[in-house]
Design a protein around this motif. Structure first.
Motif, PDB file in Angstrom:
ATOM      1  N   HIS A 113       1.779  13.408   3.508  1.00 25.18           N
ATOM      2  CA  HIS A 113       1.225  12.327   4.219  1.00 25.18           C
ATOM      3  C   HIS A 113      -0.151  12.134   3.805  1.00 25.18           C
ATOM      4  O   HIS A 113      -0.960  11.574   4.727  1.00 25.18           O
ATOM      5  CB  HIS A 113       1.218  12.829   5.623  1.00 25.18           C
ATOM      6  N   ILE A 114      -0.709  12.501   2.357  1.00 27.05           N
ATOM      7  CA  ILE A 114      -1.780  12.011   1.977  1.00 27.05           C
ATOM      8  C   ILE A 114      -1.629  11.015   1.235  1.00 27.05           C
ATOM      9  O   ILE A 114      -0.833  11.154   0.108  1.00 27.05           O
ATOM     10  CB  ILE A 114      -2.647  13.131   1.552  1.00 27.05           C
ATOM     11  N   TYR A 115      -2.510   9.817   1.311  1.00 26.87           N
ATOM     12  CA  TYR A 115      -2.315   8.841   0.132  1.00 26.87           C
ATOM     13  C   TYR A 115      -3.708   8.114  -0.359  1.00 26.87           C
ATOM     14  O   TYR A 115      -4.654   8.343   0.250  1.00 26.87           O
ATOM     15  CB  TYR A 115      -1.742   7.461   0.898  1.00 26.87           C
ATOM     16  N   ALA A 116      -3.325   8.033  -1.620  1.00 26.87           N
ATOM     17  CA  ALA A 116      -4.646   7.369  -2.524  1.00 26.87           C
ATOM     18  C   ALA A 116      -4.134   6.131  -2.831  1.00 26.87           C
ATOM     19  O   ALA A 116      -3.178   6.062  -3.669  1.00 26.87           O
ATOM     20  CB  ALA A 116      -5.061   8.242  -3.858  1.00 26.87           C
ATOM     21  N   ASN A 117      -5.064   5.102  -2.462  1.00 29.53           N
ATOM     22  CA  ASN A 117      -4.702   3.567  -2.724  1.00 29.53           C
ATOM     23  C   ASN A 117      -2.956   3.579  -2.293  1.00 29.53           C
ATOM     24  O   ASN A 117      -1.989   2.704  -2.847  1.00 29.53           O
ATOM     25  CB  ASN A 117      -4.761   3.286  -4.342  1.00 29.53           C
ATOM     26  N   ASN A 118      -2.688   4.085  -1.064  1.00 31.13           N
ATOM     27  CA  ASN A 118      -1.307   3.845  -0.499  1.00 31.13           C
ATOM     28  C   ASN A 118      -0.037   4.646  -1.510  1.00 31.13           C
ATOM     29  O   ASN A 118       0.720   4.188  -1.094  1.00 31.13           O
ATOM     30  CB  ASN A 118      -0.977   2.108  -0.184  1.00 31.13           C
ATOM     31  N   ILE A 119      -0.575   5.275  -2.181  1.00 35.14           N
ATOM     32  CA  ILE A 119       0.501   5.976  -3.007  1.00 35.14           C
ATOM     33  C   ILE A 119       0.407   7.744  -2.595  1.00 35.14           C
ATOM     34  O   ILE A 119      -0.936   8.096  -2.547  1.00 35.14           O
ATOM     35  CB  ILE A 119       0.087   5.955  -4.416  1.00 35.14           C
ATOM     36  N   PRO A 120       1.534   8.162  -2.132  1.00 39.35           N
ATOM     37  CA  PRO A 120       1.509   9.783  -1.714  1.00 39.35           C
ATOM     38  C   PRO A 120       0.988  10.551  -2.929  1.00 39.35           C
ATOM     39  O   PRO A 120       1.281  10.356  -4.177  1.00 39.35           O
ATOM     40  CB  PRO A 120       2.818   9.965  -1.489  1.00 39.35           C
ATOM     41  N   THR A 121      -0.191  11.229  -2.623  1.00 42.87           N
ATOM     42  CA  THR A 121      -0.709  11.952  -3.659  1.00 42.87           C
ATOM     43  C   THR A 121       0.063  13.216  -4.319  1.00 42.87           C
ATOM     44  O   THR A 121      -0.097  13.582  -5.542  1.00 42.87           O
ATOM     45  CB  THR A 121      -2.122  12.779  -3.023  1.00 42.87           C
ATOM     46  N   LEU A 169      -6.128   8.703   9.678  1.00 38.34           N
ATOM     47  CA  LEU A 169      -7.612   8.459   9.124  1.00 38.34           C
ATOM     48  C   LEU A 169      -7.815   7.761   7.742  1.00 38.34           C
ATOM     49  O   LEU A 169      -7.028   8.290   6.965  1.00 38.34           O
ATOM     50  CB  LEU A 169      -8.448   9.830   9.135  1.00 38.34           C
ATOM     51  N   GLN A 170      -8.441   6.742   7.693  1.00 40.74           N
ATOM     52  CA  GLN A 170      -8.597   6.239   6.353  1.00 40.74           C
ATOM     53  C   GLN A 170     -10.100   6.456   6.007  1.00 40.74           C
ATOM     54  O   GLN A 170     -11.062   6.032   6.761  1.00 40.74           O
ATOM     55  CB  GLN A 170      -8.275   4.675   6.487  1.00 40.74           C
ATOM     56  N   PHE A 177      -8.633   6.945   0.780  1.00 42.61           N
ATOM     57  CA  PHE A 177      -7.622   7.795   0.991  1.00 42.61           C
ATOM     58  C   PHE A 177      -7.227   7.547   2.435  1.00 42.61           C
ATOM     59  O   PHE A 177      -7.866   7.115   3.250  1.00 42.61           O
ATOM     60  CB  PHE A 177      -8.537   9.053   0.957  1.00 42.61           C
ATOM     61  N   LEU A 178      -5.916   7.932   2.577  1.00 45.07           N
ATOM     62  CA  LEU A 178      -5.310   7.851   3.799  1.00 45.07           C
ATOM     63  C   LEU A 178      -4.853   8.932   4.406  1.00 45.07           C
ATOM     64  O   LEU A 178      -3.718   9.424   3.534  1.00 45.07           O
ATOM     65  CB  LEU A 178      -4.274   6.701   3.933  1.00 45.07           C
ATOM     66  N   LEU A 179      -4.710   9.545   5.612  1.00 46.04           N
ATOM     67  CA  LEU A 179      -4.136  10.258   6.195  1.00 46.04           C
ATOM     68  C   LEU A 179      -3.194   9.815   7.245  1.00 46.04           C
ATOM     69  O   LEU A 179      -4.102   9.310   8.156  1.00 46.04           O
ATOM     70  CB  LEU A 179      -5.217  11.717   6.906  1.00 46.04           C
ATOM     71  N   LYS A 180      -2.066   9.916   7.334  1.00 45.32           N
ATOM     72  CA  LYS A 180      -1.098   9.036   8.072  1.00 45.32           C
ATOM     73  C   LYS A 180      -0.320   9.981   8.946  1.00 45.32           C
ATOM     74  O   LYS A 180       0.583  10.738   8.202  1.00 45.32           O
ATOM     75  CB  LYS A 180      -0.307   8.171   7.140  1.00 45.32           C
TER      76      LYS A 180
END
Length: 343
Positions: free
Chosen positions: A157-165, A124-125, A104-107
Motif C-alpha cells: 500500500h505504498i506507491y511511488a508515482n502511483n506504482i506500488p513500491t 497520506l500523499q 509518494f502515497l500511503l493509501k
C-alpha cells in the motif's frame, strides 16, 4: 512461494543421501551373511572373518564417504540452482522506475509492529518539492514511516508515482533519495572519501558543504584515514560528516532520521535552518529538536500521537505546540471567569 520450492527440492537431497546410506548398509549386511555362512560351513574361522571385515571396511568406508560427499554436493546444487533461478525470476518481474519520483502515497495503510498498530487505514500523499516534519514520542513509528517510503520495509500500500513500491526494483527508488540516519558510520577510507563517496572531489563544492554543516575544523584533516587509531571524531562531528555526505551527494528526496540529535542546540538550529532554506528538493525530517523559526519552513507536520497520526500545517502545529507548552496561561486568557471580578 520461493521457500516452498526450496524445501521441496531439499527432499531430493535427503532422498539421494538415504539411498547412499542404504547401499552402504546392504554391502555391510551382505558381507556379514556370507561370512556367517562360511563360518557355519567351517570354511573360515571367526578370526579370519573379522580380518576380512576390517580389510573390507578399509576399502568400502572411503568409497561410501566419497559417494556421500559427491551426492551431497550434487543434490545440494539442485537445491541452490532452483533457489537462485526463482530469485532471478522474481527479480526480473519487478519494474524499473526510470522517471523522477513526483510523489509518494500511503493509501489506506494498515501496519502493525509487534502487535502494536502504527497505521490504521492511514492515507497520506507526499509531494515532490515540499518539506515535511515528523514528530512524536520515541518508539511511536516515525522511523517506520521512512522505512516504508524508502522501500526498506516492503508494503503493497505504498506507491511511488502511483506504482506500488514492492513491485519496483529497490535500486530505482534508492537512487533518488538520500537517507541520513541518527547513528551514521564512518566508511573505510579518508575523511574526504567519506564525504565524496570516492568521487573526484570538487574543492569548491566540498568547501561549501563543510561550511554549511559547520565543519571548518576538518578542512585540514580531510586526508586522514578513518582506520587510524589516533583519529578523534566526536559524536557531533560524526553526524555532521553524515550531513556533509548527504548534501555533497544530494538527490531529489532527503530523508532525515534524527539527523541533528547529536548536535548542540545552536548548531542544530542553524544547520537545519540553512538546509530548509536552501535545499530545493523534498525533505521528510524526523526531529525531537524543534525550533519555531524552523517549523515555519515546513509545509506540513506529520504528528504521531496515542490516538493516531495527524497531518497539520506548520501554523496549526505551532499553535497546538504553544497551547501544550502554556496550558495554564492559555486557559486563563481563553476563560475570563477563571479570576473573580474585583470591581
Amino acid at each position: 512461494p520461493i521457500y516452498t520450492k526450496y524445501f521441496t527440492l531439499s527432499w531430493l537431497k535427503q532422498w539421494v543421501l538415504a539411498i547412499n546410506d542404504l547401499g552402504v548398509n546392504i554391502i555391510f549386511f551382505g558381507e556379514s551373511l556370507i561370512g556367517f555362512y562360511m563360518i557355519n560351513q567351517n570354511l573360515i574361522s571367526l578370526s579370519v572373518f573379522m580380518t576380512i571385515i576390517q580389510a573390507s571396511n578399509m576399502v568400502i568406508n572411503p568409497i561410501g564417504w566419497y559417494m556421500e560427499m559427491y551426492n551431497n554436493v550434487q543434490s545440494s546444487s539442485v537445491v541452490v540452482d532452483g533457489y537462485l533461478k526463482e530469485v532471478q525470476k522474481r527479480k526480473h518481474q519487478k519494474k524499473l522506475l526510470n522517471e523522477p519520483i513526483q510523489s509518494f502515497l500511503l493509501k489506506d495503510l494498515v501496519f502493525k509492529r509487534k502487535e502494536k498498530t502504527i497505521f490504521d487505514h492511514f492515507t497520506l500523499q507526499l509531494q515532490k518539492g515540499k518539506k515535511y516534519l515528523v514528530v512524536g514520542e520515541s518508539g511511536c513509528g516515525k522511523s517506520t514511516l521512512l522505512g516504508l517510503l524508502s522501500g526498506t520495509i516492503p508494503h503493497p500500500h505504498i506507491y511511488a508515482n502511483n506504482i506500488p513500491t514492492n513491485a519496483l526494483e529497490h535500486s530505482s527508488i534508492a537512487k533518488q533519495l538520500t537517507y541520513l540516519r541518527q547513528s551514521p558510520d564512518l566508511l573505510p577510507g579518508t575523511l574526504e572519501e567519506n564525504i565524496t563517496l570516492w568521487q573526484t572531489a570538487d574543492s569548491n563544492k566540498l568547501n561549501r558543504v563543510l561550511d554549511q554543516v559547520h565543519l571548518n575544523s576538518l578542512k585540514s584533516r580531510l586526508h586522514e584515514s578513518v582506520q587510524e587509531d589516533s583519529l578523534e571524531i566526536s559524536g557531533g562531528e560524526l553526524q555532521r560528516i553524515s550531513l556533509a555526505r548527504g548534501l555533497y551527494n544530494i538527490k531529489d528526496w532527503l530523508f532525515l532520521d534524527e539527523a541533528f540529535s547529536a548536535l548542540d542546540e545552536e548548531n542544530a538550529k542553524q544547520i537545519e535552518y540553512d538546509i530548509l532554506k536552501n535545499y530545493k528538493g523534498s525533505i521528510i525530517s524526523i526531529s525531537h529538536k524543534l525550533f519555531d523559526e524552523n517549523i515555519m519552513l515546513f509545509d506540513e507536520v506529520i504528528e504521531f500521537t496515542k490516538q493516531g497520526v495527524n497531518v497539520l500545517s506548520s501554523l496549526e502545529y505551532l499553535q497546538k505546540r504553544k497551547n501544550s507548552l502554556h496550558p495554564i496561561k492559555n486557559q486563563i486568557s481563553n476563560n475570563e471567569s477563571v479570576l473573580p471580578d474585583k470591581r
